[in-house]
Design an enzyme around this catalytic site. Structure first.
Site, mmCIF file in Angstrom:
data_model
loop_
_atom_site.group_PDB
_atom_site.id
_atom_site.type_symbol
_atom_site.label_atom_id
_atom_site.label_comp_id
_atom_site.label_asym_id
_atom_site.label_seq_id
_atom_site.Cartn_x
_atom_site.Cartn_y
_atom_site.Cartn_z
ATOM 1 N NE ARG A 52 33.715 38.217 48.981
ATOM 2 C CZ ARG A 52 33.656 37.863 50.257
ATOM 3 N NH1 ARG A 52 34.486 38.375 51.166
ATOM 4 N NH2 ARG A 52 32.774 36.980 50.685
ATOM 5 N N GLY A 53 30.765 40.428 50.083
ATOM 6 C CA GLY A 53 30.078 39.810 51.218
ATOM 7 C C GLY A 53 28.845 40.660 51.515
ATOM 8 C CB ALA A 54 25.293 39.701 51.955
ATOM 9 N NE ARG B 215 28.613 41.533 43.747
ATOM 10 C CZ ARG B 215 29.174 40.516 44.410
ATOM 11 N NH1 ARG B 215 29.710 40.724 45.593
ATOM 12 N NH2 ARG B 215 29.194 39.300 43.891
ATOM 13 C CD GLN C 165 34.670 34.847 46.202
ATOM 14 O OE1 GLN C 165 34.998 33.791 45.664
ATOM 15 N NE2 GLN C 165 33.790 35.665 45.647
ATOM 16 C CG ASP D 272 25.151 36.975 48.874
ATOM 17 O OD1 ASP D 272 25.810 35.942 49.063
ATOM 18 O OD2 ASP D 272 25.665 38.090 48.670
ATOM 19 C CE LYS E 48 30.453 34.071 45.522
ATOM 20 N NZ LYS E 48 30.239 34.994 44.371
HETATM 21 O O1 MRU Z 1 30.484 37.454 45.534
HETATM 22 P P1 MRU Z 1 30.732 37.574 47.006
HETATM 23 O O2 MRU Z 1 32.126 37.256 47.392
HETATM 24 O O3 MRU Z 1 30.255 38.898 47.547
HETATM 25 O O4 MRU Z 1 29.793 36.470 47.641
HETATM 26 C C1 MRU Z 1 29.712 36.397 49.044
HETATM 27 C C2 MRU Z 1 28.934 35.254 49.549
HETATM 28 O O5 MRU Z 1 28.340 34.498 48.820
HETATM 29 C C3 MRU Z 1 28.844 35.123 51.050
HETATM 30 O O6 MRU Z 1 28.675 33.795 51.423
HETATM 31 C C4 MRU Z 1 27.644 35.931 51.568
HETATM 32 O O7 MRU Z 1 27.639 37.222 51.040
HETATM 33 C C5 MRU Z 1 27.606 35.981 53.034
HETATM 34 S S1 MRU Z 1 28.823 37.048 53.711
HETATM 35 C C6 MRU Z 1 28.547 37.058 55.379
#
Ligand code: MRU
Length: 347
Positions: free
Chosen positions: A41-43, A84, A199, A240, A251
């Site tokens: 996870r994470g963009a 996603r 997270q 994201d 998030k």
């Molecule tokens: O649902 P997630 O855990 O994938 O959400 C992640 C976030 O919102 C992060 O802040 C974002 O992706 C930046 S990661 C460098």
């Protein structure tokens, strides 16, 4: 995220902090599932994983003629794209690998059915590796551009996990923190727990504490109290997607923190690589906000906490208006709401 030349190795983030467990993926549909289930996870990390996923998907098609190969590229990319909806990095990375497949190869014509597609597949693999390597460099550059914001003795509030787990190496929101720590600057991090999937509590606290950074977890609902008590000097979060007008999609809970920071006069920074800047989308209202399943909200540690039959909503992201963002820390420097260069605060 690790590519071993033939397969993708992903740390299962759902199991942290209890267990460090790595799975090896050789199939694209499994990579898609890993993204959808938030094992990865994470963009930026899901973009990188999807890029390698597309490479894996096309490996069995390498010997097919170009027209058939490119048709398979389109089908498999469409499948991965649905994993996603919100992070722009997913489509950005898939588009890059698709373009690499088209780009090939010493003048060969895709309509010539006898040609092999091996060079196209190799070009895709090289592009996925390049995306991964560029991501590392971008994180380091974000860190260099943001490190001066972390002054000795300050407290930085962050939300969710925009750290090494979500990207490569230094993370995005955490990159200035890792660099400041490496340079001996004393500071504290306040990590919002980030309901419903925690997270912040599970991942940010895990990676920062392992690095020896002073981190304190608070409930999301304690952020206003911490800010009012002057226990927070600045906020740094990830993103994201950042739309053309400077709106930040991140998030769920991020926009509430931005409103609070504005109220309490606390600078609110967003850190992201250029791959998260979405010039094709005008404003945050146009972005699809992922709605996830009921159980993530309605259960805690397997126990149902919401009466049966009661409705639950679970939006995974929200939109912070660009006007609430002090600056966006990118690999190219600090940007203001209108995407122009921000003046660096004086030392
Ligand atoms: O649902 P997630 O855990 O994938 O959400 C992640 C976030 O919102 C992060 O802040 C974002 O992706 C930046 S990661 C460098």
């Amino acid at each position: 995220v690790r590519w071993d030349g033939e397969a993708l190795n992903l740390l299962d983030q759902r199991r942290l902090p209890d267990e460090v467990h790595i799975d090896r993926y050789t199939r694209a549909d499994e990579v898609r599932r890993a993204i959808a289930e938030l094992r990865v996870r994470g963009a930026p990390a899901i973009g990188i994983a999807a890029a390698y996923g597309l490479v894996l998907a096309l490996a069995p098609h390498r010997d097919r003629p170009p027209a058939a190969f490119l048709a398979a590229v389109r089908t498999e990319a469409a499948m991965l794209r649905t994993a996603r909806p919100t992070a722009v990095n997913l489509t950005w990375a898939l588009d890059r690998v698709m373009t690499a497949a088209q780009r090939d190869t010493k003048g060969s014509d895709p309509s010539v059915s006898s040609a092999s597609s091996v060079p196209r597949w190799q070009a895709m693999r090289a592009e996925a590796v390049a995306i991964h390597e560029e991501d590392r460099a971008m994180c380091r550059a974000i860190g260099e551009h943001g490190v001066h914001l972390i002054r000795p003795g300050c407290a930085v509030l962050t939300h969710c996990n925009a750290g090494a787990l979500a990207v490569s190496e230094l993370g995005t929101a955490t990159a200035p923190m890792y660099l400041a720590h490496a340079r001996g600057v004393p500071f504290r991090v306040v990590a919002c727990e980030t309901r419903p999937l925690l997270q912040g509590a599970r991942l940010t606290a895990w990676e920062l504490s392992r690095a020896g950074i002073d981190v304190t977890v608070i409930c999301d609902s304690a952020a206003a109290h911490a800010m009012a008590a002057r226990e927070v000097d600045l906020v740094i979060v990830g993103a994201d997607r950042v739309t053309r007008n400077g709106d930040v999609v991140n998030k769920i809970g991020t926009s509430a923190l931005a409103v609070l920071a504005k109220h309490f006069g606390i600078p609110f920074y967003v850190a992201c690589p250029s791959s998260t800047l979405d010039s094709h989308t005008a404003t945050g209202t146009e972005v699809t906000i992922e709605e996830r399943g009921r159980d993530e909200v309605a259960t805690i540690a397997g126990r149902c906490i919401v009466p049966e039959g009661v409705k639950v909503r679970n939006p995974a992201f929200d939109v912070t208006p660009g006007a609430l963002v002090t600056a966006i820390i990118t690999d190219r420097g600090l940007l203001k709401e209108n995407m122009t260069e921000a003046r660096e605060p004086s030392e």
